[in-house]
Design an enzyme around this catalytic site. Sequence first.
Site, PDB file in Angstrom:
ATOM      1  N   GLU A   7       0.601  -1.171   0.208  1.00 51.11           N
ATOM      2  CA  GLU A   7       0.203   0.058  -0.488  1.00 51.11           C
ATOM      3  C   GLU A   7       1.069   1.439  -0.305  1.00 51.11           C
ATOM      4  O   GLU A   7       2.026   1.184   0.723  1.00 51.11           O
ATOM      5  CB  GLU A   7      -0.815   0.103   1.284  1.00 51.11           C
ATOM      6  N   GLU A  59     -12.559   1.993   4.382  1.00 48.85           N
ATOM      7  CA  GLU A  59     -11.811   2.612   5.452  1.00 48.85           C
ATOM      8  C   GLU A  59     -11.331   3.961   5.658  1.00 48.85           C
ATOM      9  O   GLU A  59     -10.607   4.773   5.432  1.00 48.85           O
ATOM     10  CB  GLU A  59     -10.773   1.990   4.598  1.00 48.85           C
TER      11      GLU A  59
HETATM   12  O1  LIG Z   1      -2.653   3.253   8.010  1.00 45.90           O
HETATM   13  C1  LIG Z   1      -3.504   4.136   7.072  1.00 45.90           C
HETATM   14  O2  LIG Z   1      -3.674   4.552   6.809  1.00 45.90           O
HETATM   15  C2  LIG Z   1      -3.671   2.655   6.429  1.00 45.90           C
HETATM   16  O3  LIG Z   1      -4.990   3.123   5.606  1.00 45.90           O
HETATM   17  C3  LIG Z   1      -3.542   1.467   6.457  1.00 45.90           C
HETATM   18  O4  LIG Z   1      -4.143   0.405   6.061  1.00 45.90           O
END
Ligand SMILES: O=C(O)C(=O)CO
Length: 262
Positions: free
Chosen positions: A150, A248
């Site tokens: 990521e 998220e």
């Molecule tokens: O730490 C963050 O902002 C994330 O998106 C972790 O997955």
Amino acid sequence: MTRVPEGLTFDVNLSILFTGLPLLERPAAAAKAGFDAVELWWPFGGPDPSGAELAALRQAVEDAGVRLVGLNFDAGDMAAGERGLLARPDGSARFQVNIDAAVRLAGELGCTVLNALYGNGPGTDRDLAVVNLRRAADAAAGIGATVVVEALNSHENPRYPITSSQAAFELIEQVDRANVAFLADLYHLHRMGEDVLALIDRHADRFGHVQIADDPGRGAPGSGRMPYGEIFARLAAAAGYRGHVGLEYRHEGPGAFDWRRA
Ligand SMILES: O=C(O)C(=O)CO
């Protein structure tokens, strides 16, 4: 108001939503809100939780009737700002201990996406990151899972070295394992000024997972300025990605998912 086309499936990130509830009550809350899939940052205080802790989480997920579709490896003390262990000489041993526990838990719950955050600098070691990613990928292959890399935004994560899709792609290419892919967190990428629509059009086949929040603010779609109607349309039309889209984002109080009904 955000139109959601047929064919997109969402899951709730239980580390950022429903945080007013104890962890073990969150899977049921997600189910009650109409979801059948959830994801989690590593929810334990250390890399190798006790059998009882693991069993309690497994039970909570199974009892709720939801599927775990994404799990972060232990990333250190996230509340204190740590963002991964992969590339950190002082965190690598902890990461390696965690590989077994995370892969075992994922295997037991049928989770096929494991997120390995790189780690904050200074002092991160690229070669170490590659070695650790290969180890994680090889272990994940045993349960048919993919390890994802990521990119985070540098405004909130000024010491995190992977801050663009290009940087993540380069790392993934260097690791050279079939089951290592990109986690397209569209919020972080948009904050870094990336054209997320073009990214979806060109690179959806490299995505191992997608996560969303609106920018600015990291709230629900529609709370910021990102073109989520168009983003969803492109994701649904993209030939390369059929996985879940992880919610998220932060939201206090009721109405966290009202944008889906709009
Ligand atoms: O730490 C963050 O902002 C994330 O998106 C972790 O997955």
